[in-house]
Design a protein around this motif. Sequence first.
Motif, mmCIF file in Angstrom:
data_model
loop_
_atom_site.group_PDB
_atom_site.id
_atom_site.type_symbol
_atom_site.label_atom_id
_atom_site.label_comp_id
_atom_site.label_asym_id
_atom_site.label_seq_id
_atom_site.Cartn_x
_atom_site.Cartn_y
_atom_site.Cartn_z
ATOM 1 N N VAL A 514 -1.418 -53.179 1.190
ATOM 2 C CA VAL A 514 -2.840 -53.181 0.852
ATOM 3 C C VAL A 514 -3.012 -53.751 -0.554
ATOM 4 C CG1 VAL A 514 -3.450 -51.201 2.301
ATOM 5 C CG2 VAL A 514 -2.701 -50.833 -0.061
ATOM 6 N N THR A 515 -4.177 -54.318 -0.812
ATOM 7 C CA THR A 515 -4.469 -54.783 -2.168
ATOM 8 C C THR A 515 -4.833 -53.586 -3.040
ATOM 9 O OG1 THR A 515 -6.803 -55.110 -1.677
ATOM 10 C CG2 THR A 515 -5.339 -56.998 -1.310
ATOM 11 N N LEU A 516 -4.747 -53.801 -4.339
ATOM 12 C CA LEU A 516 -5.165 -52.726 -5.245
ATOM 13 C C LEU A 516 -6.624 -52.393 -5.038
ATOM 14 C CD1 LEU A 516 -3.498 -53.307 -8.743
ATOM 15 C CD2 LEU A 516 -2.702 -51.971 -6.802
ATOM 16 N N LYS A 517 -7.440 -53.419 -4.759
ATOM 17 C CA LYS A 517 -8.871 -53.174 -4.582
ATOM 18 C C LYS A 517 -9.114 -52.259 -3.389
ATOM 19 C CE LYS A 517 -13.341 -55.522 -4.472
ATOM 20 N NZ LYS A 517 -14.037 -56.833 -4.467
ATOM 21 N N LYS A 518 -8.381 -52.526 -2.293
ATOM 22 C CA LYS A 518 -8.539 -51.673 -1.129
ATOM 23 C C LYS A 518 -7.956 -50.290 -1.389
ATOM 24 C CE LYS A 518 -7.539 -51.246 3.789
ATOM 25 N NZ LYS A 518 -7.001 -51.912 5.005
ATOM 26 N N ALA A 519 -6.841 -50.236 -2.099
ATOM 27 C CA ALA A 519 -6.183 -48.959 -2.363
ATOM 28 C C ALA A 519 -7.085 -48.026 -3.157
ATOM 29 C CB ALA A 519 -4.878 -49.199 -3.114
ATOM 30 N N LEU A 520 -7.813 -48.569 -4.138
ATOM 31 C CA LEU A 520 -8.721 -47.718 -4.908
ATOM 32 C C LEU A 520 -9.952 -47.370 -4.090
ATOM 33 C CD1 LEU A 520 -9.197 -46.271 -7.581
ATOM 34 C CD2 LEU A 520 -10.456 -48.292 -8.359
ATOM 35 N N ALA A 521 -10.425 -48.364 -3.310
ATOM 36 C CA ALA A 521 -11.601 -48.090 -2.476
ATOM 37 C C ALA A 521 -11.321 -46.946 -1.512
ATOM 38 C CB ALA A 521 -12.005 -49.346 -1.709
ATOM 39 N N LEU A 522 -10.091 -46.920 -0.974
ATOM 40 C CA LEU A 522 -9.722 -45.857 -0.040
ATOM 41 C C LEU A 522 -9.115 -44.659 -0.746
ATOM 42 C CD1 LEU A 522 -8.173 -47.957 2.870
ATOM 43 C CD2 LEU A 522 -10.527 -47.200 2.567
ATOM 44 N N SER A 523 -8.951 -44.759 -2.039
ATOM 45 C CA SER A 523 -8.402 -43.673 -2.848
ATOM 46 C C SER A 523 -7.039 -43.222 -2.322
ATOM 47 C CB SER A 523 -9.372 -42.495 -2.882
ATOM 48 O OG SER A 523 -9.158 -41.701 -4.024
ATOM 49 N N ILE A 621 -13.711 -53.169 -13.347
ATOM 50 C CA ILE A 621 -15.066 -53.167 -12.783
ATOM 51 C C ILE A 621 -15.042 -53.684 -11.351
ATOM 52 C CG2 ILE A 621 -17.301 -54.357 -12.893
ATOM 53 C CD1 ILE A 621 -17.170 -52.045 -14.815
ATOM 54 N N LYS A 622 -14.296 -54.758 -11.111
ATOM 55 C CA LYS A 622 -14.237 -55.313 -9.754
ATOM 56 C C LYS A 622 -13.560 -54.331 -8.796
ATOM 57 C CE LYS A 622 -15.785 -58.664 -8.890
ATOM 58 N NZ LYS A 622 -17.215 -58.977 -8.600
ATOM 59 N N LEU A 623 -12.552 -53.612 -9.298
ATOM 60 C CA LEU A 623 -11.948 -52.567 -8.471
ATOM 61 C C LEU A 623 -12.975 -51.511 -8.086
ATOM 62 C CD1 LEU A 623 -8.566 -51.924 -10.342
ATOM 63 C CD2 LEU A 623 -8.796 -52.843 -8.026
ATOM 64 N N LEU A 624 -13.760 -51.091 -9.070
ATOM 65 C CA LEU A 624 -14.758 -50.043 -8.844
ATOM 66 C C LEU A 624 -15.920 -50.550 -7.978
ATOM 67 C CD1 LEU A 624 -14.775 -48.483 -12.425
ATOM 68 C CD2 LEU A 624 -13.858 -47.450 -10.338
ATOM 69 N N GLU A 625 -16.211 -51.836 -8.044
ATOM 70 C CA GLU A 625 -17.222 -52.390 -7.142
ATOM 71 C C GLU A 625 -16.749 -52.290 -5.696
ATOM 72 O OE1 GLU A 625 -18.214 -56.352 -8.294
ATOM 73 O OE2 GLU A 625 -19.527 -55.720 -9.937
ATOM 74 N N GLY A 626 -15.429 -52.425 -5.503
ATOM 75 C CA GLY A 626 -14.883 -52.295 -4.157
ATOM 76 C C GLY A 626 -15.145 -50.935 -3.553
ATOM 77 N N VAL A 627 -15.191 -49.888 -4.388
ATOM 78 C CA VAL A 627 -15.456 -48.532 -3.896
ATOM 79 C C VAL A 627 -16.841 -48.451 -3.271
ATOM 80 C CG1 VAL A 627 -15.702 -46.113 -4.551
ATOM 81 C CG2 VAL A 627 -13.896 -47.510 -5.585
ATOM 82 N N THR A 628 -17.826 -49.103 -3.895
ATOM 83 C CA THR A 628 -19.203 -49.031 -3.385
ATOM 84 C C THR A 628 -19.488 -50.100 -2.337
ATOM 85 O OG1 THR A 628 -20.175 -50.484 -5.076
ATOM 86 C CG2 THR A 628 -19.931 -48.163 -5.637
ATOM 87 N N GLU A 629 -18.581 -51.061 -2.202
ATOM 88 C CA GLU A 629 -18.765 -52.092 -1.178
ATOM 89 C C GLU A 629 -18.149 -51.672 0.149
ATOM 90 O OE1 GLU A 629 -16.843 -55.338 -3.041
ATOM 91 O OE2 GLU A 629 -18.487 -55.785 -4.415
ATOM 92 N N SER A 630 -16.981 -51.015 0.076
ATOM 93 C CA SER A 630 -16.272 -50.732 1.318
ATOM 94 C C SER A 630 -15.486 -49.427 1.304
ATOM 95 C CB SER A 630 -15.298 -51.889 1.629
ATOM 96 O OG SER A 630 -14.386 -52.056 0.551
ATOM 97 N N GLY A 631 -15.729 -48.590 0.299
ATOM 98 C CA GLY A 631 -14.993 -47.339 0.220
ATOM 99 C C GLY A 631 -15.903 -46.134 0.334
ATOM 100 N N SER A 632 -15.527 -45.079 -0.383
ATOM 101 C CA SER A 632 -16.284 -43.832 -0.288
ATOM 102 C C SER A 632 -17.689 -43.952 -0.841
ATOM 103 C CB SER A 632 -15.538 -42.726 -1.039
ATOM 104 O OG SER A 632 -15.366 -43.093 -2.403
#
Length: 773
Positions: A514-523, A621-632
């Motif tokens: 998984v990418t880091l962006k997805k990993a943070l989005a999915l926590s 910031i881009k990592l955290l945007e991933g949370v609101t785009e496709s995560g919790s």
Amino acid sequence: MSIKEQFNINRDISFYKKKFWRYYFYLMGGIFATFLFASWGLLGSMPSFEELENPNSNLATEIISSDGVVIGKFYNENRTAIKYKDLPKNLVNALIATEDERFYEHSGIDGRRTLGAVIKVGTDGGASTLTQQLAKQLFHGEGSHFILFRMIQKVKEWIIAVRLERQYTKDEIIAMYFNVYDFNNYAIGIRSAAKTYFGKEPKELTTDESAILVGMFKNSALYNPVRNPQGVKNRRNVVLAQMAKANIISQNEKERLQKLPIKLKFELQTHKSGIATYFREYLREFMKQWVKDNKKPDGSDYDIYRDGLKIYTTIDSRMQTYAEEAVQMHLKNLQEEFNTEQSKNENAPFIKLTEAETEKLMMKARKNSERWRILKENGKSDSEILASFNKKTKMSVFTWDGERDTVMTPNDSIRYYKSFLQTGMMAMEPQSGHVKAWVGGINYKHFQYDHVAQGARQVGSTFKPFVYATAIEQLNMSPCDSIIDSPFTIPKGRHNVTETWTPSNSNGEYRGMVTLKKALALSINTVSAKLIDKVGPDAVIELTKKLGVNSDIPSQPSIALGAVEITVQDMVAAYSTFANQGVYVKPQVIDRIEDKNGVLLYKPVTEQHDVLNKDIAYAVIKLLEGVTESGSGARLRTEGGGHGYNRVTGYPYAFRNPIAGKTGTTQNQSDGWFVGMVPNLAAGVWVGNEDRSAHFKGITYGQGATAALPIWAIFMKKCYGDETLEVSREPFERPANLQIKVDCYQAVRDTTSTDENENVPVEEEQNTDEFEI
């Protein structure tokens, strides 16, 4: 008549004339001496020239929001001075017509009124001029009711009135008169009265409202609008009649106004009422230290309760109101769900506590109570005090629908209050550090613990961005780099681990690369554990400290999953650093402090320092945007409705602008978090019970995405609905010549993935660069 008789008559007349003039001169001499002795202070203290120049009016300190609204005061007497130019004409006219229609014609003493006072032998009877009444209130109060002392008091009144007329203009005397009167209900002075009874500034008062307040000058205790509405209406109509008699209003206007009902917007201006109550208490503690460090020019201490200081804060009254409304809207509904769940719990609100553990917790609460303190001071034994906690008592308790009178034992009341979900919320501007909203709890009167600055709670997954930021900085990673989500163990002895540590993902699943962006989005827990294993806990702690977190953080890998207690204030400031291109700015609540004359006393210096370079901050910031785009945080994008929609979890937020944020949920759902940001505003929310042993049993309502995120979302919807606030909808500023890859191609939707056990859709990002740990 014989000559002798005429002589005797003339002699008697002469004798009585001499006697008359002798007594007359005695009388005049006595009056002159009385006035002279009074002016010298021999008949009681008299104000000096300096006191006349600066009468001691015990002014309240005002707390003023960044948008110019008085949001609270510190006072012994709730009095705030107002200038004549800020008084409405109808208010001034009502006063003069009712209390002293010849005010502009006399010089402090009205001959006609004086004669009336003499005839009435020492009673007021409406005899005093406005200036005399002001003199009485400013310098010597009501005095004695004995005739002799009352006459001396009247003499002093005359002398002070004349001095006031020489020292001040007529307009200044009227303003002072309005400023010193006690209108009851903690409202001293016209400004406090207008705010208390009508929720207005004096200049906004209507004619009938002005007549009500002027009518109270006769006797504010008797003509109290709250307790005696009919008497107040009658008195108001008398004032309106006087205004018509003086041709200030027409007869038709008088009759129209006299028919109007009494309409109040009554709210006591106390330390525990109004908006921003928790913030104001925090500010009070700040000011206690400030007065120790800042002295008056003469070396004496400032008194925040008497000196009329003006504290200009960074709080925005509009945002503060929206924040409090958001808490009210969401927690009222969430509390109902909690109560429904607890109705089946015999040990409510505590879960999985033994009888001994419960009693230990209850005893701690008893000993911290006001009841225990008072009874202990009265010499009661511990056994007597404990017995009192089992006796039913009348009390007024908090409910989300207002206070309710009830009867219960103090023990029951402890459990009752511990069942309430609490919150802490703060919003600030990342660039300036200005705190714009501060909600420390649900009701300051009943719950005085501040969950913004006082209460540090476990932050759960909201700590993970600090781990990712450290990895990006030290390992030169990017949000698009890939990492393996697989079982992982840190052996005993590495990174101070005392026992082998094998973290698991919340749903027990492993997704492979998984990418880091997805990993943070999915926590994903295993990814956070792998990252902290690579960089080391100390590096993460060092970065966290630079981000302004003051908590003690153990040097253990488990901190990667949020086993750290941090305040809402510190979390919001830390996240704001990412939005401010890597520059930490310490939260600031005061813009400036002035004295009552507008002289600047204090202007804080903004504290800031560099933490990360712009590229790394933007990558986070881009990592955290991933949370609101496709995560919790993806529910921020929903339109509302659909599967599982209800009043708690299904608000139609429908945000379309870029939002960076992270949810967090701790073990057993004891703490729910959400910290979210747009370019010019960051806000963090924590929700949980006072005791960690009181919580939701499951994650449906206990997770951060359900417990805390909705408060943030409602708050932001309200802010966006107020165009005057200019809250950003634009993307975060992208650094020029960005060296870190942040644009990850999104291709596949993974509808089975969950973050913190939340059933929300997530996007699968195509792996572009692999980084295996």
